[in-house]
Design a protein around this motif. Structure first.
Motif, PDB file in Angstrom:
ATOM      1  N   ALA A  58       0.858  -1.197   0.000  1.00 56.53           N
ATOM      2  CA  ALA A  58       0.000   0.000   0.000  1.00 56.53           C
ATOM      3  C   ALA A  58       0.885   1.235   0.000  1.00 56.53           C
ATOM      4  N   ARG A  59       0.400   2.295  -0.659  1.00 56.42           N
ATOM      5  CA  ARG A  59       1.171   3.538  -0.784  1.00 56.42           C
ATOM      6  C   ARG A  59       0.256   4.735  -0.549  1.00 56.42           C
ATOM      7  N   ALA A  60       0.844   5.775   0.015  1.00 57.42           N
ATOM      8  CA  ALA A  60       0.126   7.042   0.185  1.00 57.42           C
ATOM      9  C   ALA A  60       1.041   8.170  -0.247  1.00 57.42           C
ATOM     10  N   ALA A  61       0.596   8.953  -1.205  1.00 58.86           N
ATOM     11  CA  ALA A  61       1.335  10.155  -1.577  1.00 58.86           C
ATOM     12  C   ALA A  61       1.116  11.219  -0.516  1.00 58.86           C
ATOM     13  N   GLU A  62       1.969  12.216  -0.520  1.00 56.51           N
ATOM     14  CA  GLU A  62       1.890  13.280   0.480  1.00 56.51           C
ATOM     15  C   GLU A  62       0.512  13.922   0.458  1.00 56.51           C
ATOM     16  N   GLY A  63      -0.158  13.916   1.619  1.00 60.03           N
ATOM     17  CA  GLY A  63      -1.470  14.527   1.729  1.00 60.03           C
ATOM     18  C   GLY A  63      -2.614  13.690   1.215  1.00 60.03           C
ATOM     19  N   ALA A  64      -2.345  12.443   0.794  1.00 58.67           N
ATOM     20  CA  ALA A  64      -3.390  11.589   0.231  1.00 58.67           C
ATOM     21  C   ALA A  64      -3.597  10.368   1.112  1.00 58.67           C
ATOM     22  N   ALA A  65      -4.745   9.711   0.941  1.00 61.36           N
ATOM     23  CA  ALA A  65      -5.053   8.510   1.708  1.00 61.36           C
ATOM     24  C   ALA A  65      -4.296   7.313   1.135  1.00 61.36           C
ATOM     25  N   ALA A 102       7.205  13.176  -1.415  1.00 66.78           N
ATOM     26  CA  ALA A 102       7.172  12.265  -0.276  1.00 66.78           C
ATOM     27  C   ALA A 102       6.111  11.189  -0.477  1.00 66.78           C
ATOM     28  N   TYR A 103       6.461   9.954  -0.095  1.00 68.24           N
ATOM     29  CA  TYR A 103       5.531   8.825  -0.154  1.00 68.24           C
ATOM     30  C   TYR A 103       5.664   8.004   1.118  1.00 68.24           C
ATOM     31  N   ARG A 104       4.560   7.348   1.493  1.00 67.19           N
ATOM     32  CA  ARG A 104       4.546   6.423   2.616  1.00 67.19           C
ATOM     33  C   ARG A 104       4.140   5.044   2.111  1.00 67.19           C
ATOM     34  N   TYR A 105       4.789   4.002   2.646  1.00 66.44           N
ATOM     35  CA  TYR A 105       4.510   2.634   2.210  1.00 66.44           C
ATOM     36  C   TYR A 105       4.268   1.732   3.412  1.00 66.44           C
ATOM     37  N   ARG A 106       3.448   0.720   3.180  1.00 67.88           N
ATOM     38  CA  ARG A 106       3.201  -0.322   4.186  1.00 67.88           C
ATOM     39  C   ARG A 106       2.949  -1.627   3.448  1.00 67.88           C
ATOM     40  N   VAL A 107       3.536  -2.726   3.928  1.00 68.08           N
ATOM     41  CA  VAL A 107       3.324  -4.032   3.307  1.00 68.08           C
ATOM     42  C   VAL A 107       2.641  -4.948   4.314  1.00 68.08           C
ATOM     43  N   SER A 108       1.713  -5.765   3.815  1.00 68.64           N
ATOM     44  CA  SER A 108       0.992  -6.702   4.669  1.00 68.64           C
ATOM     45  C   SER A 108       1.167  -8.117   4.144  1.00 68.64           C
ATOM     46  N   ALA A 109       1.435  -9.046   5.045  1.00 66.86           N
ATOM     47  CA  ALA A 109       1.492 -10.461   4.691  1.00 66.86           C
ATOM     48  C   ALA A 109       0.084 -11.020   4.747  1.00 66.86           C
ATOM     49  N   LEU A 110      -0.335 -11.699   3.687  1.00 70.55           N
ATOM     50  CA  LEU A 110      -1.673 -12.282   3.610  1.00 70.55           C
ATOM     51  C   LEU A 110      -1.593 -13.779   3.856  1.00 70.55           C
ATOM     52  N   PHE A 111      -2.661 -14.322   4.441  1.00 66.28           N
ATOM     53  CA  PHE A 111      -2.721 -15.740   4.747  1.00 66.28           C
ATOM     54  C   PHE A 111      -4.005 -16.323   4.171  1.00 66.28           C
ATOM     55  N   GLY A 112      -4.070 -17.646   4.111  1.00 65.40           N
ATOM     56  CA  GLY A 112      -5.269 -18.279   3.577  1.00 65.40           C
ATOM     57  C   GLY A 112      -6.503 -17.919   4.382  1.00 65.40           C
ATOM     58  N   SER A 113      -6.325 -17.737   5.664  1.00 69.87           N
ATOM     59  CA  SER A 113      -7.408 -17.297   6.541  1.00 69.87           C
ATOM     60  C   SER A 113      -6.787 -16.480   7.660  1.00 69.87           C
ATOM     61  N   GLY A 114      -7.580 -15.649   8.266  1.00 69.17           N
ATOM     62  CA  GLY A 114      -7.073 -14.833   9.351  1.00 69.17           C
ATOM     63  C   GLY A 114      -6.676 -13.442   8.908  1.00 69.17           C
ATOM     64  N   GLU A 115      -6.340 -12.626   9.874  1.00 69.46           N
ATOM     65  CA  GLU A 115      -5.992 -11.248   9.606  1.00 69.46           C
ATOM     66  C   GLU A 115      -4.588 -11.134   9.019  1.00 69.46           C
ATOM     67  N   PRO A 116      -4.367 -10.168   8.130  1.00 71.27           N
ATOM     68  CA  PRO A 116      -3.012  -9.965   7.601  1.00 71.27           C
ATOM     69  C   PRO A 116      -2.081  -9.422   8.683  1.00 71.27           C
ATOM     70  N   ALA A 117      -0.799  -9.670   8.510  1.00 69.38           N
ATOM     71  CA  ALA A 117       0.225  -9.119   9.404  1.00 69.38           C
ATOM     72  C   ALA A 117       0.926  -7.995   8.666  1.00 69.38           C
ATOM     73  N   SER A 118       0.883  -6.785   9.216  1.00 65.23           N
ATOM     74  CA  SER A 118       1.374  -5.611   8.506  1.00 65.23           C
ATOM     75  C   SER A 118       2.655  -5.073   9.111  1.00 65.23           C
ATOM     76  N   SER A 119       3.437  -4.460   8.254  1.00 61.81           N
ATOM     77  CA  SER A 119       4.657  -3.794   8.689  1.00 61.81           C
ATOM     78  C   SER A 119       4.313  -2.410   9.225  1.00 61.81           C
ATOM     79  N   GLY A 120       5.303  -1.764   9.775  1.00 62.21           N
ATOM     80  CA  GLY A 120       5.140  -0.360  10.068  1.00 62.21           C
ATOM     81  C   GLY A 120       5.202   0.457   8.781  1.00 62.21           C
ATOM     82  N   VAL A 121       4.880   1.724   8.886  1.00 66.31           N
ATOM     83  CA  VAL A 121       4.916   2.622   7.729  1.00 66.31           C
ATOM     84  C   VAL A 121       6.327   3.183   7.567  1.00 66.31           C
ATOM     85  N   VAL A 122       6.841   3.170   6.332  1.00 68.51           N
ATOM     86  CA  VAL A 122       8.121   3.813   6.040  1.00 68.51           C
ATOM     87  C   VAL A 122       7.873   4.996   5.106  1.00 68.51           C
ATOM     88  N   GLU A 123       8.651   6.043   5.309  1.00 70.34           N
ATOM     89  CA  GLU A 123       8.509   7.247   4.502  1.00 70.34           C
ATOM     90  C   GLU A 123       9.762   7.452   3.656  1.00 70.34           C
TER      91      GLU A 123
END
Length: 513
Positions: free
Chosen positions: A427-434, A458-479
């Motif tokens: 996932a990515r967010a540009a400066e001032g955007a969702a 400026a951009y912000r990024y976050r990566v999430s690990a997906l599984f067959g079931s259950g909630e994803p595990a997400s990283s912190g946000v990096v800028e």
């Protein structure tokens, strides 16, 4: 190509004779046998070494997972001019483009298509690995905008060549530093190694220090950027605290002629001695990976001793990350009988080892090419004690995301693998955007190159690990903030004069800021 490079058509043989000096006496041993997974192999190179790294990565794409090329051109760039090594002047015009004495032969869309078609045809014939393997590689490309030896259009053509085989999300290209023609290293300024060039310079050892932009302070670390794009987040060792040493080895057991008979390395324009950096963990039998680093012209041991192998910056990243670094050596062949014409110690990217042998061009770039085959034998010897399940990174419960490089239009991101993940969502967010989803990647990929970005933004990024079931595990946000575009710059370099020149062939010390 580093320095005078292929200048022998203009009579640089006498200059080469003055410049080529023997390396310090060393006690070369046998290349060690280690527990290395060859399918975790990566390659890099500068100048002629960049061409060689690309050739190795294409020829052995089933094993090579990452290719880093600084100041290089596309695979089989010499085309039919490689036939017998007779068209070297035309190869310089097409694949280097920076010497006004030669002029420029543009790499047209038709020429690029021929280069791509050659790889596909050789793949079908088994002369190289299936080109489908290129779709799994990560590629890191670099060109400094003060480089007047291999001009930017040649480097751009290399990026375009990969467009035919490798997803854009796996190809990073940095072209916004004011570097000259050189290996860009964060280690070369270390007091134990010696001084290195300023960023914009071309010459000397062709190892330069450049400020990391846009980050304030610190040096740009090309080796670290490339190796982390290939292997994920790594830990760097300070040069003075390296836990191992550079070891010499004999290259003669690996140099063979077309009949498979051993020949003296000089017959292939290779040095008697190569070098290898083996971390202590690898010496102890732990599972390790292999990186092959190809020097440029006039960076071989006969020209600068071990300074490329100690100053290029790879050992610092290899030391604590179970990466063995192999430094094979080409050599100058000035005045040597029964040897190919290679006065500047360049790797073979225009067919000098095929002279008088081939009825069709290109063997030098295939698995059976003299130098490619010799270096791959070295890799196989290093991996002789490989065990199943080698070099698998330790999985974690949530991905740790990291920016490893940025340009004016791209950001390269890597993360740690997560146990039992079925996919990753970036996932990515540009400066001032969702924040919004950019891409979903298979579980086998733990890197992503985001492109078509705005410069100096400026951009912000976050990566999430997906599984067959259950909630994803997400990283912190990096800028991260992208770089500013390179200014208009049109450098040139005279191979005969061994100096930067203007387009009208006048020597100059002017560089772009």
């Amino acid at each position: 190509m580093s320095a005078v490079s292929l200048s022998f058509p203009l009579g640089a043989l006498s200059l080469a004779a003055l410049l080529v000096v023997g390396p310090a006496a060393v006690q070369a041993a046998d290349l060690p046998e280690l527990n290395i997974d060859l399918k975790q192999t990566t390659v890099s190179g500068i100048s002629s070494g960049a061409f060689m790294a690309v050739q190795m990565g294409v020829a052995h794409s089933a094993a090579v997972k990452g290719v880093a090329a600084t100041a290089g051109g596309p695979y089989f760039c010499a085309l039919q001019d490689a036939l017998g090594g007779a068209g070297v002047s035309r190869a310089i015009r097409r694949c280097m483009q920076g010497d006004p004495d030669y002029g420029v032969m543009p790499i047209t869309a038709d020429a690029l298509a021929q280069m791509q078609a050659a790889a596909r045809a050789w793949s079908v014939r088994g002369l190289i690995d299936p080109v489908q393997g290129l779709a799994a590689q990560s590629v890191w490309l670099f060109h400094g905008y003060n480089d007047g030896i291999v001009k930017k259009p040649a480097n751009d053509a290399l990026r375009d060549w990969y467009d035919g085989f490798t997803p854009a999300s796996q190809v990073f290209y940095k072209d916004d530093l004011n570097a000259g023609h050189a290996q860009i290293s964060a280690a070369c300024a270390d007091a134990t190694i010696g001084s290195c060039n300023s960023c914009a310079q071309t010459g000397g050892k062709f190892i330069n220090a450049c400020a990391d932009k846009p980050a304030a302070g610190g040096l740009y670390d090309a080796a670290g950027a490339a190796l982390q794009l290939f292997y994920g987040p790594l830990q760097r060792t300070v040069t003075a605290q390296l836990g191992s040493r550079l070891d010499p080895f004999e290259q003669k057991p690996f140099t063979k002629d077309r009949q498979g008979e051993l020949v003296m390395p000089i017959r292939l324009a290779m040095g008697d001695t190569g070098y290898v950096y083996v971390p202590q963990a690898c010496k102890a039998g732990e599972s390790c990976r292999l990186h092959i680093a190809f020097h440029g012209c006039m960076q071989d041991a006969g020209s600068i001793g071990t300074q490329f192998a100690t100053g290029a910056g790879f050992n610092e990243w290899a030391d604590k990350n179970r990466i063995v670094v192999l430094y094979p050596q080409a050599r100058s062949t000035v005045g040597a009988p029964m040897a190919p014409v290679n006065p500047m110690g360049c790797w073979d990217w225009w067919g000098y080892n095929d002279f008088l042998y081939d009825s069709s061009a290109g063997r030098y770039a295939q698995k059976g090419g003299a130098q490619i085959a010799a270096v791959w034998r070295m890799a196989e010897k290093l991996a002789a004690r490989a065990l199943p399940g080698n070099a698998v990174p330790t999985a974690v419960s949530a991905p740790a995301l990291q920016v490893v490089d940025r340009s004016a239009s791209q950001v390269a991101l890597v993360w740690t693998p997560v146990q039992d993940a079925t996919a990753y969502r970036m996932a990515r967010a540009a400066e001032g955007a969702a924040e919004s989803e950019v891409v979903t990647l298979p579980a086998s990929r733990t890197s992503f190159v985001d492109g078509s970005l705005s410069p100096d933004s400026a951009y912000r990024y976050r990566v999430s690990a997906l599984f067959g079931s259950g909630e994803p595990a997400s990283s912190g946000v990096v800028e991260v903030r992208t770089a500013t575009p390179a200014p208009a710059c049109d450098p040139y370099f005279s191979l005969a004069k061994n100096t930067a020149v203007t387009k009208s062939k006048c020597p100059t010390t002017q560089t772009c800021p």
